[in-house]
Scaffold this active site. Structure first.
Site, PDB file in Angstrom:
ATOM      1  N   GLU A 102       0.818  -1.213   0.000  1.00  0.00           N
ATOM      2  CA  GLU A 102       0.000   0.000   0.000  1.00  0.00           C
ATOM      3  C   GLU A 102       0.856   1.268   0.000  1.00  0.00           C
ATOM      4  O   GLU A 102       0.530   2.252  -0.662  1.00  0.00           O
ATOM      5  CB  GLU A 102      -0.902  -0.013   1.241  1.00  0.00           C
ATOM      6  N   ASP A 103       1.938   1.251   0.743  1.00  0.00           N
ATOM      7  CA  ASP A 103       2.669   2.502   1.003  1.00  0.00           C
ATOM      8  C   ASP A 103       4.083   2.569   0.442  1.00  0.00           C
ATOM      9  O   ASP A 103       4.772   3.566   0.647  1.00  0.00           O
ATOM     10  CB  ASP A 103       2.737   2.758   2.522  1.00  0.00           C
TER      11      ASP A 103
END
Ligand code: ZN
Length: 193
Positions: A82-83
């Site tokens: 996600e990051d």
């Protein structure tokens, strides 16, 4: 490896398995630390990002009694898709299908708008695997704790409350997998601002 230790290896290979397990968890911690190396947490203390995945693994082990190295490794890696620039293929290659699958399960769909993504997290929680549910529980526990100890700059009390309420909606969908962690979640939720 010293002979002293080698002689303790059981015929079933338990020591070998134990070492493979430790290796998996350590490799995941190192990989996550590298991937998140330039990131900081949103809270006031702006802690290094890696503190967060380490908190999850710590909570799983010490509070939830989770000893499965696959779950611990997935917890350490849970925000990499996600990051950071990490790909699913990379996780599969480095850590195997099971770890990669759990990380995928706890990753929000990036192409969807924020509000819809948050809603989707609620509906997806019920369908998640037992492994992913436990990572999710630890994630929410750690995030609420961070929200109490160092709320993100600029977050109003209303926004913090909304975050607590949304977290509870997610967790209410996946109860029944780890009573200890669920109890820890309820304890921290009582401190809702
Ligand atoms: Zn997280």
């Amino acid at each position: 490896m010293p002979d002293k230790n080698r002689s303790q290896t059981s015929p079933t290979g338990d020591t070998d398995n134990h070492q493979a397990d430790m290796g998996l968890v350590l490799r995941a911690a190192r990989f996550a630390a590298w991937k998140h190396r330039d990131q900081r947490r949103k809270g006031r203390g702006a802690l290094p990002y890696i503190n967060h995945p380490l908190d999850l693994a710590h909570a799983l082990w010490f509070e939830g009694g989770v000893t499965d190295p696959v779950i611990l490794a997935a917890a350490l890696l849970h925000d990499t898709l996600e990051d950071t620039q990490t790909t699913v293929q990379e996780l599969q290659g480095e850590f195997g299908e099971r770890v990669a699958a759990i990380v995928m399960e706890v990753t929000d769909e990036p192409t969807i708008a924020w509000r819809a993504r948050k809603k989707l997290q609620i509906s997806r929680a019920r369908l998640a695997s037992i492994e992913a549910k436990q990572v999710k529980l630890a994630d929410k526990i750690c995030n609420l704790r961070s929200m109490i100890s160092s709320p993100p700059n600029g977050w109003t009390v209303e926004r913090q409350r909304a975050y607590f309420d949304w977290s509870k909606e997610v967790i209410d969908q996946l109860r029944g997998v780890n009573p200890e962690l669920e109890q820890r979640f309820d304890q921290i939720w009582k401190r809702r601002p």
